[in-house]
Design a protein around this motif. Structure first.
Motif, mmCIF file in Angstrom:
data_model
loop_
_atom_site.group_PDB
_atom_site.id
_atom_site.type_symbol
_atom_site.label_atom_id
_atom_site.label_comp_id
_atom_site.label_asym_id
_atom_site.label_seq_id
_atom_site.Cartn_x
_atom_site.Cartn_y
_atom_site.Cartn_z
ATOM 1 N N SER A 235 35.251 -10.934 -58.393
ATOM 2 C CA SER A 235 35.666 -9.727 -59.105
ATOM 3 C C SER A 235 35.660 -9.951 -60.614
ATOM 4 O O SER A 235 35.582 -11.085 -61.092
ATOM 5 C CB SER A 235 37.065 -9.296 -58.655
ATOM 6 N N LEU A 236 35.773 -8.855 -61.337
ATOM 7 C CA LEU A 236 35.674 -8.892 -62.798
ATOM 8 C C LEU A 236 36.846 -8.144 -63.423
ATOM 9 O O LEU A 236 37.084 -6.971 -63.129
ATOM 10 C CB LEU A 236 34.356 -8.242 -63.241
ATOM 11 N N PRO B 127 28.647 -1.695 -54.625
ATOM 12 C CA PRO B 127 28.132 -2.176 -53.335
ATOM 13 C C PRO B 127 28.154 -3.697 -53.201
ATOM 14 O O PRO B 127 27.920 -4.429 -54.165
ATOM 15 C CB PRO B 127 26.698 -1.646 -53.313
ATOM 16 N N GLU B 128 28.404 -4.144 -51.980
ATOM 17 C CA GLU B 128 28.475 -5.586 -51.707
ATOM 18 C C GLU B 128 27.160 -6.297 -52.014
ATOM 19 O O GLU B 128 27.154 -7.425 -52.500
ATOM 20 C CB GLU B 128 28.863 -5.818 -50.248
ATOM 21 N N GLN C 24 25.390 -9.850 -58.657
ATOM 22 C CA GLN C 24 24.369 -9.779 -59.701
ATOM 23 C C GLN C 24 24.861 -8.938 -60.884
ATOM 24 O O GLN C 24 24.656 -9.299 -62.043
ATOM 25 C CB GLN C 24 23.078 -9.172 -59.148
ATOM 26 N N ILE C 25 25.485 -7.805 -60.579
ATOM 27 C CA ILE C 25 25.982 -6.938 -61.653
ATOM 28 C C ILE C 25 27.078 -7.632 -62.451
ATOM 29 O O ILE C 25 27.049 -7.643 -63.695
ATOM 30 C CB ILE C 25 26.502 -5.607 -61.070
ATOM 31 N N ILE C 26 28.044 -8.211 -61.768
ATOM 32 C CA ILE C 26 29.153 -8.867 -62.459
ATOM 33 C C ILE C 26 28.657 -10.020 -63.333
ATOM 34 O O ILE C 26 29.139 -10.216 -64.458
ATOM 35 C CB ILE C 26 30.205 -9.346 -61.440
ATOM 36 N N GLU C 27 27.680 -10.765 -62.850
ATOM 37 C CA GLU C 27 27.142 -11.877 -63.637
ATOM 38 C C GLU C 27 26.521 -11.384 -64.942
ATOM 39 O O GLU C 27 26.591 -12.054 -65.973
ATOM 40 C CB GLU C 27 26.110 -12.652 -62.821
#
Length: 249
Positions: free
Chosen positions: A160-161, A208-209, A214-217
């Motif tokens: 999580s972010l 989405p799982e 990838q998005i958080i990174e």
């Protein structure tokens, strides 16, 4: 009588002025009846505004207003030294229903849309469309406005972010409310097709799982996140959209 006129003129100036590629100005009264001119767009901002057309963001569903407001607010955060990475911009366009891919992650330096996917809103903000927003604890509503992304962690929802709300009284309780970006199995196209809308969170922008890591990174550690809606209360109270003591001419 003046208040609605102010909103109407400002909205027109923002959209018409910025998207015609012309710098727009805001005049504010000062001592001696003089005016100071506040420039809200520079050459770099103009170039980025042009990406709305070159990246065909309209065909993806992102509203011009959301993009223009996001760039202006992001520039302000950058001037204040709050962004470690000013090239990545994330917009959640809550003017769209949750069945639409309304999360946009854009690399402004490369001129690329990195991700365009689903994102949830809070369960008490609405069903298919988010229409009610709150900064209050336990409201289970989304909070609009500008955030700066923080560090990652592994919690109840996995990777999580953390999100730091930058607007006092609007989203600055995000940390204490536990508003973070995380994955959720209820954020899926299958669920959207089945019931017309995706599941809702307790206020977090859940994604989405299959793409959450990838998005958080990409957006972690000091990028701008903007949760947008043409909500009248937000437009009237946000100090990120217009300097405080100004009048539009």
């Amino acid at each position: 009588m003046k208040k609605p006129v102010f909103k109407k003129v400002f909205k027109f100036t923002l959209i018409a002025g910025l998207f015609s590629g012309i710098l727009f100005t805001v005049a504010a009264p000062t001592a001696g009846n003089k005016t100071r001119i506040v420039r809200l767009a520079e050459n770099k901002l103009d170039e980025r505004l042009a990406m709305y057309t070159t990246l065909k963001l309209d065909s993806l569903g992102l509203s011009k207003e959301a993009f223009a407001y996001a760039l202006a607010g992001m520039e302000k955060l950058g001037r204040e030294g709050k962004l470690s990475n000013p090239d990545v911009l994330t917009i959640a366009d809550f003017s769209l229903p949750s069945s639409k891919k309304r999360l946009f992650v854009i690399d402004l330096s490369k001129g690329e849309v990195l991700f365009n996917t689903l994102v949830s809103h809070g369960r008490n903000s609405g069903t298919a469309l988010a229409t009610n927003f709150s900064n209050a604890p336990e409201s289970f509503k989304s909070s609009l406005g500008f955030y700066v992304t923080g560090q990652t962690y592994r919690g109840e929802h996995g990777y999580s972010l953390r999100l730091e709300g930058e607007e006092a009284g609007i989203n600055d309780n995000a940390m204490s409310r536990g508003i973070v970006m995380h994955s959720a199995n209820y954020v899926s196209e299958q669920i959207a097709k089945l019931q017309g809308y995706i599941g809702r969170s307790l206020g977090c922008p859940a994604i989405p799982e299959k793409v959450h890591r990838q998005i958080i990174e990409v957006i972690k550690n000091g990028t701008c996140l903007f949760l947008y809606s043409p909500d009248k209360a937000y437009m009237a109270n946000s100090k990120m959209l217009l300097p405080t003591d100004t009048t539009v001419v």
